[in-house]
Write a protein that holds these residues in place. Structure first.
Motif, PDB file in Angstrom:
ATOM      1  N   ASN A  24       0.874  -1.204  -0.183  1.00 47.36           N
ATOM      2  CA  ASN A  24      -0.011   0.053   0.023  1.00 47.36           C
ATOM      3  C   ASN A  24       0.734   1.184  -0.055  1.00 47.36           C
ATOM      4  OD1 ASN A  24      -2.889  -0.929   0.297  1.00 47.36           O
ATOM      5  ND2 ASN A  24      -1.975  -2.138   1.771  1.00 47.36           N
ATOM      6  N   GLY A  25       2.019   1.335   0.832  1.00 49.83           N
ATOM      7  CA  GLY A  25       2.774   2.483   0.735  1.00 49.83           C
ATOM      8  C   GLY A  25       3.419   2.443  -0.747  1.00 49.83           C
ATOM      9  N   PHE A  26       3.779   1.403  -1.486  1.00 51.11           N
ATOM     10  CA  PHE A  26       4.189   1.577  -2.801  1.00 51.11           C
ATOM     11  C   PHE A  26       3.221   2.107  -3.677  1.00 51.11           C
ATOM     12  CE2 PHE A  26       4.169  -0.419  -7.216  1.00 51.11           C
ATOM     13  CZ  PHE A  26       5.270   0.102  -7.388  1.00 51.11           C
ATOM     14  N   MET A  27       2.123   1.750  -3.602  1.00 50.41           N
ATOM     15  CA  MET A  27       0.713   2.311  -4.263  1.00 50.41           C
ATOM     16  C   MET A  27       0.611   3.935  -4.000  1.00 50.41           C
ATOM     17  SD  MET A  27      -2.273  -0.511  -4.688  1.00 50.41           S
ATOM     18  CE  MET A  27      -2.076  -1.033  -3.177  1.00 50.41           C
ATOM     19  N   SER A 277      -2.334  -7.043  -3.412  1.00 53.63           N
ATOM     20  CA  SER A 277      -1.347  -7.439  -4.381  1.00 53.63           C
ATOM     21  C   SER A 277      -2.276  -7.635  -5.682  1.00 53.63           C
ATOM     22  CB  SER A 277      -1.041  -8.904  -3.751  1.00 53.63           C
ATOM     23  OG  SER A 277      -0.498  -8.855  -2.615  1.00 53.63           O
ATOM     24  N   ILE A 278      -3.336  -7.930  -5.661  1.00 51.60           N
ATOM     25  CA  ILE A 278      -4.110  -8.183  -6.919  1.00 51.60           C
ATOM     26  C   ILE A 278      -4.230  -6.632  -7.730  1.00 51.60           C
ATOM     27  CG2 ILE A 278      -6.668  -8.416  -7.872  1.00 51.60           C
ATOM     28  CD1 ILE A 278      -6.833 -10.500  -5.853  1.00 51.60           C
ATOM     29  N   LEU A 279      -4.431  -5.717  -6.785  1.00 52.78           N
ATOM     30  CA  LEU A 279      -4.485  -3.935  -7.297  1.00 52.78           C
ATOM     31  C   LEU A 279      -3.070  -3.542  -7.829  1.00 52.78           C
ATOM     32  CD1 LEU A 279      -6.608  -2.277  -4.601  1.00 52.78           C
ATOM     33  CD2 LEU A 279      -7.318  -2.824  -6.772  1.00 52.78           C
ATOM     34  N   VAL A 280      -2.113  -4.185  -7.369  1.00 56.01           N
ATOM     35  CA  VAL A 280      -0.731  -3.736  -7.846  1.00 56.01           C
ATOM     36  C   VAL A 280      -0.582  -4.573  -9.014  1.00 56.01           C
ATOM     37  CG1 VAL A 280       1.690  -4.151  -7.391  1.00 56.01           C
ATOM     38  CG2 VAL A 280       0.384  -3.161  -5.646  1.00 56.01           C
ATOM     39  N   LEU A 281      -0.904  -5.876  -9.195  1.00 57.00           N
ATOM     40  CA  LEU A 281      -0.499  -6.735 -10.433  1.00 57.00           C
ATOM     41  C   LEU A 281      -1.445  -6.403 -11.539  1.00 57.00           C
ATOM     42  CD1 LEU A 281       0.436 -10.056  -8.412  1.00 57.00           C
ATOM     43  CD2 LEU A 281       1.830  -8.426  -9.552  1.00 57.00           C
ATOM     44  N   SER A 283      -2.729  -3.334 -12.358  1.00 59.85           N
ATOM     45  CA  SER A 283      -2.319  -2.158 -12.694  1.00 59.85           C
ATOM     46  C   SER A 283      -1.239  -2.140 -13.697  1.00 59.85           C
ATOM     47  CB  SER A 283      -2.522  -1.038 -11.710  1.00 59.85           C
ATOM     48  OG  SER A 283      -2.242   0.190 -12.090  1.00 59.85           O
ATOM     49  N   PRO A 284      -1.349  -1.787 -15.017  1.00 60.04           N
ATOM     50  CA  PRO A 284      -0.236  -1.750 -15.767  1.00 60.04           C
ATOM     51  C   PRO A 284       0.853  -0.647 -15.349  1.00 60.04           C
ATOM     52  CG  PRO A 284      -2.062  -1.946 -17.215  1.00 60.04           C
ATOM     53  CD  PRO A 284      -2.561  -1.423 -15.924  1.00 60.04           C
ATOM     54  N   LEU A 286       1.366   0.424 -12.135  1.00 57.84           N
ATOM     55  CA  LEU A 286       1.947  -0.091 -10.912  1.00 57.84           C
ATOM     56  C   LEU A 286       2.748  -1.131 -11.096  1.00 57.84           C
ATOM     57  CD1 LEU A 286      -1.040   0.347  -8.493  1.00 57.84           C
ATOM     58  CD2 LEU A 286       0.894   1.847  -8.592  1.00 57.84           C
ATOM     59  N   ARG A 287       2.443  -2.408 -12.197  1.00 57.78           N
ATOM     60  CA  ARG A 287       3.190  -3.365 -12.234  1.00 57.78           C
ATOM     61  C   ARG A 287       4.586  -3.031 -12.921  1.00 57.78           C
ATOM     62  NH1 ARG A 287      -0.774  -5.754 -14.762  1.00 57.78           N
ATOM     63  NH2 ARG A 287      -0.076  -5.401 -16.966  1.00 57.78           N
ATOM     64  N   ASN A 288       4.562  -2.054 -14.093  1.00 59.41           N
ATOM     65  CA  ASN A 288       5.634  -1.335 -14.893  1.00 59.41           C
ATOM     66  C   ASN A 288       6.589  -1.109 -13.816  1.00 59.41           C
ATOM     67  OD1 ASN A 288       4.640  -2.833 -17.242  1.00 59.41           O
ATOM     68  ND2 ASN A 288       3.657  -1.019 -17.745  1.00 59.41           N
ATOM     69  N   THR A 289       6.028   0.056 -13.087  1.00 61.08           N
ATOM     70  CA  THR A 289       7.003   0.467 -12.021  1.00 61.08           C
ATOM     71  C   THR A 289       7.617  -0.281 -11.251  1.00 61.08           C
ATOM     72  OG1 THR A 289       5.328   2.554 -12.300  1.00 61.08           O
ATOM     73  CG2 THR A 289       7.107   2.655 -10.292  1.00 61.08           C
ATOM     74  N   LEU A 290       6.766  -1.436 -10.721  1.00 58.26           N
ATOM     75  CA  LEU A 290       7.431  -2.343  -9.971  1.00 58.26           C
ATOM     76  C   LEU A 290       8.616  -3.039 -10.522  1.00 58.26           C
ATOM     77  CD1 LEU A 290       7.335  -3.693  -6.910  1.00 58.26           C
ATOM     78  CD2 LEU A 290       5.603  -5.233  -7.879  1.00 58.26           C
ATOM     79  N   LYS A 291       8.388  -3.525 -11.718  1.00 61.56           N
ATOM     80  CA  LYS A 291       9.280  -4.406 -12.490  1.00 61.56           C
ATOM     81  C   LYS A 291      10.522  -3.195 -12.598  1.00 61.56           C
ATOM     82  CE  LYS A 291       6.413  -7.348 -15.227  1.00 61.56           C
ATOM     83  NZ  LYS A 291       5.895  -7.677 -16.652  1.00 61.56           N
ATOM     84  N   THR A 292      10.224  -2.230 -13.046  1.00 55.80           N
ATOM     85  CA  THR A 292      11.508  -1.155 -13.136  1.00 55.80           C
ATOM     86  C   THR A 292      12.548  -1.130 -12.048  1.00 55.80           C
ATOM     87  OG1 THR A 292      10.036  -0.013 -14.742  1.00 55.80           O
ATOM     88  CG2 THR A 292      12.267   1.195 -13.818  1.00 55.80           C
ATOM     89  N   LYS A 293      11.659  -0.914 -10.750  1.00 56.81           N
ATOM     90  CA  LYS A 293      12.479  -0.736  -9.572  1.00 56.81           C
ATOM     91  C   LYS A 293      13.036  -1.948  -8.979  1.00 56.81           C
ATOM     92  CE  LYS A 293      10.701   3.507  -8.424  1.00 56.81           C
ATOM     93  NZ  LYS A 293      11.660   4.762  -8.421  1.00 56.81           N
ATOM     94  N   LEU A 294      12.464  -3.105  -9.410  1.00 60.85           N
ATOM     95  CA  LEU A 294      13.202  -4.362  -9.192  1.00 60.85           C
ATOM     96  C   LEU A 294      14.361  -4.435  -9.828  1.00 60.85           C
ATOM     97  CD1 LEU A 294      10.286  -6.899  -8.606  1.00 60.85           C
ATOM     98  CD2 LEU A 294      11.766  -5.926  -6.710  1.00 60.85           C
TER      99      LEU A 294
END
Length: 301
Positions: A24-27, A277-281, A283-284, A286-294
């Motif tokens: 939730n902090g990430f979102m 988790s479902i909301l993050v995955l 959302s394109p 949020l998902r793309n931002t998470l992949k980039t950060k990782l």
């Protein structure tokens, strides 16, 4: 409950809370940054950002309440329960509006009311968010007032050595404030329930039409609809269990809750954590931002 299983549930609860707060902090960080930079945000992302912020606080308050309750700071628990009630009511309303928004935007009903809502709902989101905040503040005031009166009465009676009046006041407070809280939560829960069931029915109907025209089950669009139906059904079951857990808490089955308190907490907050988790995955953005950060973190290592 034996010590070892209880310790396992304590660890699971802390890990679950940590995971939920990170998600939730990430979102909030991603969507809030975009909101600040662009001065605007799509209506759906506005609801998700506010919902993520409220859930971050809800999990934080749940963790804090459990820690304080473990050290038997009763008066502190009463005060923190006021904040928890406010955040919980706000979370219920925001979850309901997210379900309504998805239902209106995604469902394929041809009724004139749905066409009118599709045209109006995006413009109404800021007012719905503000209204949810106002409703949460107004509805928590009676519980807050009764909490303060009860704490003062317990302190006064304890100083005089007479606990009879304080015990009666505590019983009245439990039945009045908690029943009032359940009634307050019932309205957004019914909104969420009706919207989610309508969306599931619409997606199921549309899936049947797609299968009639394209019998192949490996079609990407068909798979997406099946995944959406599974996710909605999963969250409907878990969120209904969360609502029922509050009703059981209102009934005060103390012996059961004392033995299985931490297991109860794990099950209660599991659905909300997994829905984040479902909301993050889903959302394109949020998902793309998470992949980039990782990938950046892995590159640095």
């Amino acid at each position: 409950m034996p010590f070892s299983p209880m310790l396992i549930f304590v660890v699971i609860f802390f890990l679950e809370t940590l995971a939920a707060m990170l998600q939730n902090g990430f979102m909030v960080a991603v969507l809030g940054r975009e909101w600040v930079i662009c001065r605007t945000l799509p209506a759906c992302d506005m609801i998700v950002a506010c919902l993520a912020a409220s859930r971050f606080c809800l999990h934080g308050m749940a963790l804090l309440n459990n820690l304080i309750d473990s050290f038997n700071f009763c008066s502190k628990v009463y005060y923190f329960n006021i904040l928890w009630n406010f955040i919980n009511i706000l979370t219920y309303w925001l979850t309901a509006w997210l379900a309504v928004f998805y239902c209106v935007k995604i469902s394929s009903f041809s009724h004139p009311i749905f066409f009118w809502l599709k045209w109006r709902i995006s413009r109404s989101v800021p007012r719905l968010l503000l209204g949810s905040l106002i409703i949460s503040v107004v509805t928590v005031i009676p519980a807050a007032a009764s909490n303060v009166i009860l704490i003062q009465m317990i302190a006064s009676q304890s100083s005089h050595g007479n606990h009879t009046l304080a015990d009666r006041a505590q019983t009245f407070h439990r039945y009045f404030s908690l029943s009032n809280l359940v009634l307050v939560l019932l309205i957004p829960f019914l909104l969420f329930l009706v919207s989610t069931l309508l969306l599931i029915f619409s997606l199921h109907q549309h899936l049947g039409q797609m299968r009639a025209h394209r019998p192949g089950s490996r079609d990407p669009s068909t798979q997406a609809h099946i995944m959406a139906l599974k996710s909605l059904t999963f969250f409907l079951v878990f969120y209904a269990s969360y609502f029922l857990s509050l009703i059981i808490a209102f009934m005060k089955i103390t012996a059961l809750r004392r033995q299985w308190h931490w297991a109860w907490e794990v099950v209660t907050y599991a659905g909300i954590c997994l829905h984040s988790s479902i909301l993050v995955l889903s959302s394109p953005k949020l998902r793309n931002t998470l992949k980039t950060k990782l990938w950046k973190a892995l590159d640095k290592r």
